[in-house]
Write a protein that holds these residues in place. Structure first.
Motif, PDB file in Angstrom:
ATOM      1  N   LEU A  59       0.825  -1.212   0.000  1.00  0.00           N
ATOM      2  CA  LEU A  59       0.000   0.000   0.000  1.00  0.00           C
ATOM      3  C   LEU A  59       0.862   1.266   0.000  1.00  0.00           C
ATOM      4  N   LEU A  60       1.985   1.229   0.703  1.00  0.00           N
ATOM      5  CA  LEU A  60       2.868   2.402   0.740  1.00  0.00           C
ATOM      6  C   LEU A  60       3.403   2.728  -0.645  1.00  0.00           C
ATOM      7  N   ILE A  61       3.867   1.702  -1.364  1.00  0.00           N
ATOM      8  CA  ILE A  61       4.381   1.913  -2.720  1.00  0.00           C
ATOM      9  C   ILE A  61       3.270   2.412  -3.628  1.00  0.00           C
ATOM     10  N   ALA A  62       2.076   1.841  -3.492  1.00  0.00           N
ATOM     11  CA  ALA A  62       0.947   2.264  -4.321  1.00  0.00           C
ATOM     12  C   ALA A  62       0.582   3.718  -4.057  1.00  0.00           C
ATOM     13  N   VAL A  63       0.572   4.132  -2.799  1.00  0.00           N
ATOM     14  CA  VAL A  63       0.205   5.514  -2.456  1.00  0.00           C
ATOM     15  C   VAL A  63       1.244   6.500  -2.987  1.00  0.00           C
ATOM     16  N   VAL A  64       2.521   6.152  -2.855  1.00  0.00           N
ATOM     17  CA  VAL A  64       3.580   7.050  -3.343  1.00  0.00           C
ATOM     18  C   VAL A  64       3.481   7.232  -4.861  1.00  0.00           C
ATOM     19  N   LEU A  65       3.312   6.141  -5.595  1.00  0.00           N
ATOM     20  CA  LEU A  65       3.225   6.233  -7.049  1.00  0.00           C
ATOM     21  C   LEU A  65       1.937   6.930  -7.488  1.00  0.00           C
ATOM     22  N   LEU A  66       0.855   6.685  -6.773  1.00  0.00           N
ATOM     23  CA  LEU A  66      -0.397   7.365  -7.089  1.00  0.00           C
ATOM     24  C   LEU A  66      -0.258   8.870  -6.895  1.00  0.00           C
ATOM     25  N   GLY A  67       0.356   9.276  -5.785  1.00  0.00           N
ATOM     26  CA  GLY A  67       0.561  10.700  -5.552  1.00  0.00           C
ATOM     27  C   GLY A  67       1.446  11.338  -6.608  1.00  0.00           C
ATOM     28  N   LEU A  68       2.519  10.627  -7.016  1.00  0.00           N
ATOM     29  CA  LEU A  68       3.405  11.156  -8.051  1.00  0.00           C
ATOM     30  C   LEU A  68       2.682  11.281  -9.385  1.00  0.00           C
ATOM     31  N   ASP A  69       1.843  10.297  -9.694  1.00  0.00           N
ATOM     32  CA  ASP A  69       1.085  10.333 -10.950  1.00  0.00           C
ATOM     33  C   ASP A  69       0.110  11.501 -10.971  1.00  0.00           C
ATOM     34  N   LEU A  70      -0.638  11.676  -9.896  1.00  0.00           N
ATOM     35  CA  LEU A  70      -1.611  12.777  -9.845  1.00  0.00           C
ATOM     36  C   LEU A  70      -0.922  14.136  -9.875  1.00  0.00           C
ATOM     37  N   LEU A  71       0.205  14.265  -9.181  1.00  0.00           N
ATOM     38  CA  LEU A  71       0.921  15.544  -9.151  1.00  0.00           C
ATOM     39  C   LEU A  71       1.432  15.922 -10.531  1.00  0.00           C
ATOM     40  N   THR A  72       2.064  14.969 -11.214  1.00  0.00           N
ATOM     41  CA  THR A  72       2.607  15.282 -12.539  1.00  0.00           C
ATOM     42  C   THR A  72       1.504  15.603 -13.539  1.00  0.00           C
ATOM     43  N   LYS A  73       0.390  14.907 -13.449  1.00  0.00           N
ATOM     44  CA  LYS A  73      -0.722  15.192 -14.362  1.00  0.00           C
ATOM     45  C   LYS A  73      -1.292  16.588 -14.132  1.00  0.00           C
ATOM     46  N   CYS A  74      -1.426  16.973 -12.865  1.00  0.00           N
ATOM     47  CA  CYS A  74      -1.946  18.315 -12.564  1.00  0.00           C
ATOM     48  C   CYS A  74      -1.002  19.398 -13.091  1.00  0.00           C
ATOM     49  N   ILE A  75       0.300  19.176 -12.942  1.00  0.00           N
ATOM     50  CA  ILE A  75       1.273  20.164 -13.429  1.00  0.00           C
ATOM     51  C   ILE A  75       1.227  20.263 -14.948  1.00  0.00           C
ATOM     52  N   ILE A  76       1.156  19.122 -15.615  1.00  0.00           N
ATOM     53  CA  ILE A  76       1.133  19.108 -17.076  1.00  0.00           C
ATOM     54  C   ILE A  76      -0.120  19.775 -17.618  1.00  0.00           C
ATOM     55  N   VAL A  77      -1.267  19.457 -17.042  1.00  0.00           N
ATOM     56  CA  VAL A  77      -2.522  20.049 -17.506  1.00  0.00           C
ATOM     57  C   VAL A  77      -2.512  21.564 -17.305  1.00  0.00           C
ATOM     58  N   ALA A  78      -1.886  22.037 -16.233  1.00  0.00           N
ATOM     59  CA  ALA A  78      -1.869  23.470 -15.928  1.00  0.00           C
ATOM     60  C   ALA A  78      -0.848  24.246 -16.745  1.00  0.00           C
ATOM     61  N   THR A  79       0.178  23.589 -17.267  1.00  0.00           N
ATOM     62  CA  THR A  79       1.269  24.318 -17.916  1.00  0.00           C
ATOM     63  C   THR A  79       1.400  24.071 -19.418  1.00  0.00           C
ATOM     64  N   LEU A  80       0.920  22.933 -19.914  1.00  0.00           N
ATOM     65  CA  LEU A  80       1.102  22.614 -21.328  1.00  0.00           C
ATOM     66  C   LEU A  80      -0.193  22.805 -22.109  1.00  0.00           C
ATOM     67  N   THR A  81      -0.027  23.089 -23.377  1.00  0.00           N
ATOM     68  CA  THR A  81      -1.151  23.220 -24.303  1.00  0.00           C
ATOM     69  C   THR A  81      -1.078  22.085 -25.318  1.00  0.00           C
ATOM     70  N   PRO A  82      -2.192  21.417 -25.581  1.00  0.00           N
ATOM     71  CA  PRO A  82      -2.164  20.332 -26.569  1.00  0.00           C
ATOM     72  C   PRO A  82      -1.618  20.805 -27.908  1.00  0.00           C
ATOM     73  N   GLY A  83      -0.743  20.016 -28.487  1.00  0.00           N
ATOM     74  CA  GLY A  83      -0.151  20.346 -29.773  1.00  0.00           C
ATOM     75  C   GLY A  83       1.074  21.232 -29.682  1.00  0.00           C
ATOM     76  N   GLU A  84       1.497  21.601 -28.468  1.00  0.00           N
ATOM     77  CA  GLU A  84       2.692  22.432 -28.289  1.00  0.00           C
ATOM     78  C   GLU A  84       3.658  21.713 -27.355  1.00  0.00           C
ATOM     79  N   PRO A  85       4.441  20.773 -27.857  1.00  0.00           N
ATOM     80  CA  PRO A  85       5.339  19.979 -27.015  1.00  0.00           C
ATOM     81  C   PRO A  85       6.522  20.791 -26.507  1.00  0.00           C
TER      82      PRO A  85
END
Length: 223
Positions: A59-85
């Motif tokens: 569960l500890l490993i799952a929680v850490v990876l889940l938190g990292l996944d959600l954090l990176t997705k939130c940052i990407i959605v807030a900073t990147l625009t589709p079609g502009e890599p």
């Protein structure tokens, strides 16, 4: 005048140990001796201490990876625009925002609801297996699978266009490889680890298949 006796007791009688009435040796019967000899022995496997459960590790490993996944997705959605890599290493490694309605490699794009149910089933299955897990490597592998499955499942449930139809946020692109995210990487790496453990005979309970036979062969060689 009385005469003091100088007779010494027999050495055999003095040296003979005391025998209680309940002692099988005092009775001298063969039936009692056989009963003592036939007492069951405790198996070696039962005498060995059992390995501790590894559900917390999973569960500890799952929680850490889940938190990292959600954090990176939130940052990407807030900073990147589709079609502009954003290029990191030439044009080989780049960050690009992609919303994927299907599975890996953009498969089953029209079956998002089914993929959601599959992800939920994977989560339930991993948790049930983890309740009896006693192997640290197996706990690590299943924890990676669980964390990745939860990360993508949350996207399916809460992101647009709606529950059970949500599109997964992918953002890492390496060469010709399809765009992926932290959850995808966790699932793939965890699955590879579990396959390796299975191939080499490592069991979820912490034992190794064939290990007992190898010990027996080693004992026969030393005799």
């Amino acid at each position: 005048m009385s005469r003091v006796s100088t007779d010494r007791p027999s050495e055999s009688a003095a040296d003979e140990p005391d025998k209680s009435p309940g002692d099988p040796a005092s009775t001298g019967t063969s039936a009692d001796l056989d009963a003592v000899a036939e007492q069951p022995e405790v198996p070696e496997e039962a005498a060995k201490p059992r390995r501790p459960l590894q559900l917390r590790t999973l569960l500890l490993i799952a929680v850490v990876l889940l938190g990292l996944d959600l954090l990176t997705k939130c940052i990407i959605v807030a900073t990147l625009t589709p079609g502009e890599p954003v290029y990191l290493i030439g044009k080989t490694v780049r960050l690009t925002l992609v919303r994927n309605p299907g599975a890996a490699f953009s498969m089953a794009t029209s079956m998002t609801w089914l993929l959601t149910l599959v992800a939920a089933a994977v989560v339930i299955g991993v948790v049930r297996i983890g309740r009896t897990m006693r192997s640290v490597p197996w706990a690590i592998g299943l924890g990676m699978v669980l964390g990745g499955a939860l990360g993508n499942l949350i996207d399916r449930l809460f992101r647009a266009p709606g529950p059970l139809q949500g599109h997964v946020v992918d953002f890492v692109a390496v060469g010709w490889w399809p765009v992926f995210n932290v959850a995808d990487s966790s699932i793939v790496c965890g699955a590879i680890l579990l396959v390796i453990l299975t191939v080499f005979g490592f069991e979820p309970d912490g034992t190794r298949a064939g290990g007992r036979e190898e010990d027996d062969k080693a004992e026969e060689k030393t005799v």
